[in-house]
Write a protein that holds these residues in place. Structure first.
Motif, short mmCIF file in Angstrom:
data_model
loop_
_atom_site.label_atom_id
_atom_site.label_comp_id
_atom_site.label_asym_id
_atom_site.label_seq_id
_atom_site.Cartn_x
_atom_site.Cartn_y
_atom_site.Cartn_z
N ASP A 196 34.29 44.33 31.35
CA ASP A 196 35.28 44.54 30.30
C ASP A 196 36.33 43.41 30.31
N HIS A 198 39.26 43.10 28.93
CA HIS A 198 40.64 43.55 29.10
C HIS A 198 40.94 43.79 30.59
N GLU A 200 39.30 42.48 33.01
CA GLU A 200 39.21 41.18 33.69
C GLU A 200 40.55 40.44 33.61
N LEU A 201 41.14 40.45 32.43
CA LEU A 201 42.41 39.75 32.25
C LEU A 201 43.48 40.36 33.17
N ARG A 202 43.55 41.68 33.20
CA ARG A 202 44.54 42.34 34.06
C ARG A 202 44.28 41.99 35.54
#
Ligand SMILES: Cc1ncc(COP(=O)(O)O)c(C=O)c1O
Length: 370
Positions: A196, A198, A200-202
């Motif tokens: 996912d 999102h 990954e970014l977090r």
């Protein structure tokens, strides 16, 4: 000659890659081996990406933060696992609620989850214990019905398959350890696997001090330094390149143990579900004191005297000081966990073990009966 429980297998290839990383002077957490490792490991696990971190405990901590687990939340975890699984829940202020395991997999029993779910329950950490995958379809089903997230603790299950799919790809985030006794190792090291964008970014943001990945020295959130070094990734790239060799050698050890131990009364092998291809991590058996004629602990000390290192199964976490008070209040009753923890033993398993070494371990187990 001592036989240790575990030993890393480091070949010329590991030395070459580490030397290359050192000579390049890229020894911190940027460099070609970091990206190569993250790509290769994701490919192996069947996820879109993976994120290297400094150990498996940190991988769990990062996963829980990425999922926004908060103080007051409850997380269902097995009690028969390494302490890090439950510690990570506490790091984010949440409370682990312990679930018994299934005698047929030694992993979390999905049929017991529903009874443990309260308004506070936010998620489940399924541990693939001693290389055997947990029953993820059943766990994911309960999670889906109750709107819970699921994390795999795949620290011990490198390359294991669940219904043909690799562990690491069976939940939104999975956590791995590359500690020195693991199938693939960098001494200390870990990773999360995920698909996912999102999440990954977090996770990438939190791993790197909370920095905005598109704006240098701008920190939108409080983050951590959980990064893995290029030198560690050099080791891991070599280990992954050698994965067939490492796995095949371990599978051979498993089959020799199975052959030589099969007729010893009171020794029971790790069960394998028909949907599972377990990872050959540490060959594990149960010792029935009544049938074998000696307790598991006495067998461990007898082997120790002969220079053979083994390990008892994990102590049930709900009985340990950080968790026992809460567990007592909840009246935790986990009979399968208690019984496995009392009789289970991990035998030496490392690629350099010869058939003679395995024979010696088995001979000593036979002698211990007399
Ligand atoms: C099931 C499990 N979870 C988490 C960890 C923690 O990994 P590390 O030791 O790399 O922090 C380990 C093992 O070492 C483990 O066996």
């Amino acid at each position: 000659m001592k036989i240790p429980l575990a030993r890393p297998d480091l070949s010329q290839l590991e030395k070459e890659y580490v030397l290359d990383a050192v000579q390049s002077t890229w020894i911190s957490s940027t460099g070609k081996y970091v990206t190569q490792f993250e790509d290769k490991f994701a490919e192996l696990c069947g996820t879109r990406t993976s994120i290297g971190v400094c150990n498996g405990t940190v991988a769990l901590h990062l996963a829980l933060m990425a999922l926004d687990v908060r103080p007051g939340d409850e997380v269902l975890v097995p009690s028969l696992t390494y302490i890090a699984t439950a510690n990570a829940v506490r790091y984010v202020g949440a409370e682990p609620v312990f679930v018994d395991v299934d005698a047929n997999t030694w992993c979390m029993d999905p049929t017991l989850l529903e009874d443990k779910i309260t308004r506070r329950t936010k998620g489940i950490i399924a541990v693939h214990l001693y290389g055997h995958p947990a029953d993820m379809d059943a766990i994911n089903y309960v999670a889906g019905v109750h709107g819970l997230w699921v994390v795999e603790d795949a620290a011990e299950s490198h390359t294991a398959l669940y219904k043909g799919r690799p562990t690491g790809s069976l939940s939104p985030i999975a956590c791995f350890s590359f500690y020195g006794n693991k199938i693939f190792t960098s001494g200390e090291g870990g990773a999360i696997t995920l698909s996912d964008p999102h999440l990954e970014l977090r996770a990438r943001t939190l791993r790197g001090q909370g920095v905005d990945l598109n704006r240098r020295y701008f920190f939108p959130v409080t983050g951590y330094n959980f990064r893995l070094t290029n030198v560690a990734c050099a080791l891991l790239c070599a280990q992954l390149e050698r994965r067939d060799e490492l796995i095949n050698k371990r599978r051979h050890i498993y089959s020799v143990f199975q052959e030589l131990l099969k007729d010893i009364p009171g020794i029971q092998f790790q069960p394998v579900a028909d949907w599972a291809v377990p990872a050959p991590w540490l060959f594990s058996v149960l010792v029935s004191e009544e049938v074998f004629g000696k307790s598991r602990d006495k067998l461990i000390s007898d082997l120790e005297e002969q220079g053979i290192e083994t390990r008892p199964f994990f102590l049930p976490l709900h009985t340990l000081p950080p968790f026992r008070e809460e567990s007592r209040k909840r009246k935790e009753h986990l009979p399968i966990t208690m019984s496995l923890a009392k009789s289970g033993i991990n035998l030496p398993t490392y690629t350099q073990m010869t058939d003679d070494d395995i024979g010696r371990v088995v001979d000593m187990i036979k002698k211990a009966r007399i």
